[in-house]
Design a protein around this motif. Sequence first.
Motif, PDB file in Angstrom:
ATOM      1  N   ARG A  33       0.913  -1.372  -0.038  1.00 58.83           N
ATOM      2  CA  ARG A  33       0.025   0.009   0.030  1.00 58.83           C
ATOM      3  C   ARG A  33       0.780   1.241   0.022  1.00 58.83           C
ATOM      4  NH1 ARG A  33      -2.644  -0.276   6.190  1.00 58.83           N
ATOM      5  NH2 ARG A  33      -0.794  -0.197   7.262  1.00 58.83           N
ATOM      6  N   ALA A  34       2.170   1.269   0.502  1.00 54.21           N
ATOM      7  CA  ALA A  34       3.019   2.219   0.548  1.00 54.21           C
ATOM      8  C   ALA A  34       3.228   2.758  -1.010  1.00 54.21           C
ATOM      9  CB  ALA A  34       4.140   2.033   1.171  1.00 54.21           C
ATOM     10  N   PRO A  35       3.158   4.143  -1.296  1.00 52.05           N
ATOM     11  CA  PRO A  35       3.479   4.471  -2.656  1.00 52.05           C
ATOM     12  C   PRO A  35       4.757   4.564  -2.790  1.00 52.05           C
ATOM     13  CG  PRO A  35       2.081   6.293  -1.316  1.00 52.05           C
ATOM     14  CD  PRO A  35       2.619   5.123  -0.502  1.00 52.05           C
ATOM     15  N   THR A 122       3.667  -0.809  -6.099  1.00 52.40           N
ATOM     16  CA  THR A 122       3.442  -0.022  -4.699  1.00 52.40           C
ATOM     17  C   THR A 122       1.925   0.931  -5.112  1.00 52.40           C
ATOM     18  OG1 THR A 122       4.807   1.614  -5.500  1.00 52.40           O
ATOM     19  CG2 THR A 122       5.672  -0.087  -4.062  1.00 52.40           C
ATOM     20  N   GLY A 123       1.790   1.385  -3.897  1.00 52.62           N
ATOM     21  CA  GLY A 123       0.633   2.117  -3.826  1.00 52.62           C
ATOM     22  C   GLY A 123      -0.641   1.553  -4.024  1.00 52.62           C
ATOM     23  N   THR A 125      -3.482  -0.980  -2.027  1.00 52.03           N
ATOM     24  CA  THR A 125      -4.113  -1.189  -0.836  1.00 52.03           C
ATOM     25  C   THR A 125      -5.085  -2.249  -0.949  1.00 52.03           C
ATOM     26  OG1 THR A 125      -3.857   0.979  -0.053  1.00 52.03           O
ATOM     27  CG2 THR A 125      -5.503  -0.404   1.245  1.00 52.03           C
ATOM     28  N   ARG A 145      -5.655   1.780  -9.564  1.00 49.93           N
ATOM     29  CA  ARG A 145      -4.743   3.062  -9.514  1.00 49.93           C
ATOM     30  C   ARG A 145      -3.547   2.689 -10.179  1.00 49.93           C
ATOM     31  NH1 ARG A 145      -4.388   3.785  -3.322  1.00 49.93           N
ATOM     32  NH2 ARG A 145      -6.512   3.262  -3.452  1.00 49.93           N
ATOM     33  N   VAL A 147       0.442   1.992 -10.689  1.00 51.67           N
ATOM     34  CA  VAL A 147       1.366   1.464  -9.729  1.00 51.67           C
ATOM     35  C   VAL A 147       2.589   1.560 -10.189  1.00 51.67           C
ATOM     36  CG1 VAL A 147      -0.088  -0.127  -8.819  1.00 51.67           C
ATOM     37  CG2 VAL A 147       1.169  -0.765 -10.855  1.00 51.67           C
ATOM     38  N   THR A 148       3.781   1.377  -9.542  1.00 49.08           N
ATOM     39  CA  THR A 148       4.999   1.532  -9.693  1.00 49.08           C
ATOM     40  C   THR A 148       6.021   0.505  -9.378  1.00 49.08           C
ATOM     41  OG1 THR A 148       4.912   4.218  -9.804  1.00 49.08           O
ATOM     42  CG2 THR A 148       7.055   3.164  -9.407  1.00 49.08           C
TER      43      THR A 148
END
Length: 407
Positions: A33-35, A122-123, A125, A145, A147-148
């Motif tokens: 969940r962390a960007p 990442t990013g 949730t 969303r 993601v990276t």
Amino acid sequence: MGHTAVVVGAGIGGLAAAVGLQRIGWEVTVVDRAPVLADAGAGISLAANGIRALDVLGVGAAVRAAGHGQYTGGTRTPRGSWLARMDGAALERALGSPIVGIPRTELHRLLREALAPGTLRTGVTATAADPLRGGRARVRFDGARPVTAADKGPRPDEVPDTLEADLVVAADGIGSRLRTALFPAHPGPVHSGSTVLRAITDRPVDLRTDFEITWGRGAEFGHIAFADGRAEWHAVLNAPAGVRHADPLAVLRRRFARWHEPVPELLAATRPEAVLHHDIAELATPLPSFVSGRVVLLGDAAHAMTPNLGQGACQALEDAVVLATELDGAADVDAALARYDAGRRPRTTAVAMAARRAGRMGQQLDHPLAVPLRNALLRLAPSGVAVRAILRHAAWNPPLTRSFSGE
């Protein structure tokens, strides 16, 4: 067609599980969940069982090279007298490895670098995981969303609202949303009665030992020496949950001002903004299972324990290796998951209980008569008692299969 897995959580346990599954040929996606993965945390001590697990995952040599072996040190009183000495050389002879101290950022980096390109997203949730019929599982996300892949550069795709796979690994930490969704009747994590402040020094510090802990009344201060001369320190205090300070470093400097060196020096070598503060919680009530259909729990999501034995990360690494070895070439995935559950729950429950007892007799002890009695007993104990206590939990051998040759 090969097996697929979604690992929820890019902490030590989640990354290790992903590395293990990829090494046995599974296609793996890791979501967090962390960007941006900031690798929150200071330092970590890895006992021989954790190092052996990392060997199986192919990163043990790199961790040894980046870490610092703990050969000297032990337990002291605030005035500096020794309660027990640590014999790291004896541990190495018995187990094949000393305890290794390493910054968490380095351990995270080495595990990420062992992943196939494009694995990490990442990013994202994850809110729940559902076992499905037909040997599948679904993980649900909080909306689609971008993601990276933080370690491999940007990705143009998106994670949809749900993903299905042959396996979902819930490695989303002590506050696991997936665990709550799977076991809604479980009471979840509880406050241990202690809080921890920790940091890595901003500069090298002249240390005489590799590792120390000092016990006062309801307080512990310890350090881990790193290969570059800096050190991680931690201060554990009896405290209710939620207590915070405007200037925690100033509070600690006053609290430990009269404790022996290098305690004041370690605090003096630390920037105020580097101090992390977390209440210590644990899963005091064991889960009824680590498996629900094709969803499997791992690490703190399954068995969060107090840090008094330094076994939290090591047990997560053991989880990752056992999960991968049970699944390696398994004709029946569900039977392999049942074996993982049957093997890991008794082991982790026993270690968690031992950690809780160690905390109550160590850092948390504050009775004015009980503390000197404990200290006297420790001084009278034979020198091999401390070594045997560590061996009890660190003497673990990973189950090797055809896909894992070790290092």
